[in-house]
Every structure is written in structure tokens, then in C-alpha cells.
Design a protein around this motif. Structure first.
Motif, short mmCIF file in Angstrom:
data_model
loop_
_atom_site.label_atom_id
_atom_site.label_comp_id
_atom_site.label_asym_id
_atom_site.label_seq_id
_atom_site.Cartn_x
_atom_site.Cartn_y
_atom_site.Cartn_z
N LEU A 20 -5.65 -6.26 0.63
CA LEU A 20 -5.19 -5.10 -0.15
C LEU A 20 -5.49 -5.29 -1.63
O LEU A 20 -5.81 -4.33 -2.34
N PHE A 21 -5.41 -6.53 -2.10
CA PHE A 21 -5.74 -6.85 -3.48
C PHE A 21 -7.20 -6.51 -3.77
O PHE A 21 -7.53 -5.89 -4.79
N VAL A 22 -8.08 -6.88 -2.85
CA VAL A 22 -9.50 -6.59 -3.01
C VAL A 22 -9.76 -5.08 -2.92
O VAL A 22 -10.52 -4.52 -3.71
N LYS A 23 -9.10 -4.42 -1.98
CA LYS A 23 -9.32 -2.99 -1.76
C LYS A 23 -8.84 -2.14 -2.94
O LYS A 23 -9.55 -1.24 -3.39
N TYR A 24 -7.63 -2.41 -3.42
CA TYR A 24 -7.04 -1.55 -4.44
C TYR A 24 -7.19 -2.06 -5.87
O TYR A 24 -7.03 -1.30 -6.81
N GLY A 25 -7.43 -3.34 -6.04
CA GLY A 25 -7.62 -3.90 -7.37
C GLY A 25 -6.35 -3.93 -8.21
O GLY A 25 -6.42 -3.87 -9.44
N VAL A 26 -5.20 -3.99 -7.55
CA VAL A 26 -3.92 -4.10 -8.27
C VAL A 26 -3.32 -5.47 -7.97
O VAL A 26 -3.75 -6.16 -7.05
N SER A 27 -2.32 -5.85 -8.74
CA SER A 27 -1.74 -7.18 -8.58
C SER A 27 -1.01 -7.31 -7.24
O SER A 27 -0.55 -6.33 -6.66
N LYS A 28 -0.92 -8.54 -6.76
CA LYS A 28 -0.22 -8.80 -5.51
C LYS A 28 1.26 -8.51 -5.66
O LYS A 28 1.91 -8.09 -4.70
N TYR A 29 1.79 -8.68 -6.86
CA TYR A 29 3.19 -8.33 -7.13
C TYR A 29 3.40 -6.84 -6.91
O TYR A 29 4.36 -6.42 -6.26
N TYR A 30 2.49 -6.02 -7.42
CA TYR A 30 2.55 -4.57 -7.26
C TYR A 30 2.42 -4.20 -5.78
O TYR A 30 3.11 -3.29 -5.30
N ILE A 31 1.57 -4.90 -5.06
CA ILE A 31 1.39 -4.64 -3.63
C ILE A 31 2.69 -4.94 -2.89
O ILE A 31 3.14 -4.15 -2.06
N ARG A 32 3.33 -6.08 -3.20
CA ARG A 32 4.59 -6.42 -2.55
C ARG A 32 5.67 -5.39 -2.87
O ARG A 32 6.46 -5.01 -2.01
N GLN A 33 5.71 -4.92 -4.13
CA GLN A 33 6.67 -3.89 -4.51
C GLN A 33 6.39 -2.60 -3.75
O GLN A 33 7.33 -1.91 -3.34
N SER A 34 5.13 -2.26 -3.59
CA SER A 34 4.75 -1.05 -2.87
C SER A 34 5.20 -1.11 -1.42
O SER A 34 5.74 -0.14 -0.88
N ILE A 35 5.00 -2.25 -0.79
CA ILE A 35 5.38 -2.41 0.62
C ILE A 35 6.89 -2.32 0.78
O ILE A 35 7.39 -1.71 1.72
N SER A 36 7.62 -2.90 -0.16
CA SER A 36 9.09 -2.89 -0.06
C SER A 36 9.69 -1.55 -0.44
O SER A 36 10.86 -1.29 -0.16
N GLY A 37 8.91 -0.69 -1.11
CA GLY A 37 9.41 0.63 -1.49
C GLY A 37 10.01 0.68 -2.88
O GLY A 37 10.65 1.66 -3.24
N SER A 38 9.81 -0.36 -3.68
CA SER A 38 10.36 -0.40 -5.04
C SER A 38 9.66 0.55 -6.00
O SER A 38 10.25 0.98 -6.98
N VAL A 39 8.39 0.85 -5.74
CA VAL A 39 7.64 1.77 -6.60
C VAL A 39 7.25 2.99 -5.78
O VAL A 39 7.07 2.92 -4.57
#
Length: 71
Positions: A20-39
Motif C-alpha cells: 500500500l505504501f508503494v501504491k499510494y505513496g503515503v506514510s505507513k503511519y497514515y496507512i495504519r490510521q486509514s485502516i483503523s478509521g482514524s482519518v
């Protein structure tokens, strides 16, 4: 009586996070937040959907390999 509770953290598949980091080019922290529903937003929704799809595919492959090695 002490009611201390230990917070349980969800761990995410590091291979899927890397993809997902390679696909979207966003930080892994942001990816984890996205998965958890924080953002909220369109990108986090896409990330969450892709993570679920990749996680299911990963589990299916593991189950297939287990079945192949059992019989």
C-alpha cells in the motif's frame, strides 16, 4: 482493587502495508490510521478497501498451501 487494563494493539501485515505504501505513496503511519478509521476521506477509504482485499487474498493463499501440504 486495581483496574489497570492493558491496551491491545492491532498488528497489520507488514507485506500488505509495504504494498500500500508503494501504491499510494503515503506514510505507513497514515496507512495504519486509514485502516483503523482514524482519518476520513476518499483515499483512506480506498486504502481500507485495498487492505481488506489483500488480507483476504493472503489468507486464502495460506489456506490453499496448507491444504496442498496436508494431502
Amino acid at each position: 482493587m486495581d483496574k489497570s487494563k492493558t491496551k491491545i494493539y492491532k498488528s497489520y501485515d507488514s507485506n500488505i502495508l509495504e504494498a500500500l505504501f508503494v501504491k499510494y505513496g503515503v506514510s505507513k503511519y497514515y496507512i495504519r490510521q486509514s485502516i483503523s478509521g482514524s482519518v476520513q476521506g476518499i483515499t483512506p477509504d480506498s486504502i481500507k478497501k485495498d487492505y481488506a482485499t489483500m488480507e483476504k487474498a493472503s489468507k486464502d493463499i495460506v489456506m490453499l498451501l496448507i491444504q496442498k501440504t496436508m494431502g
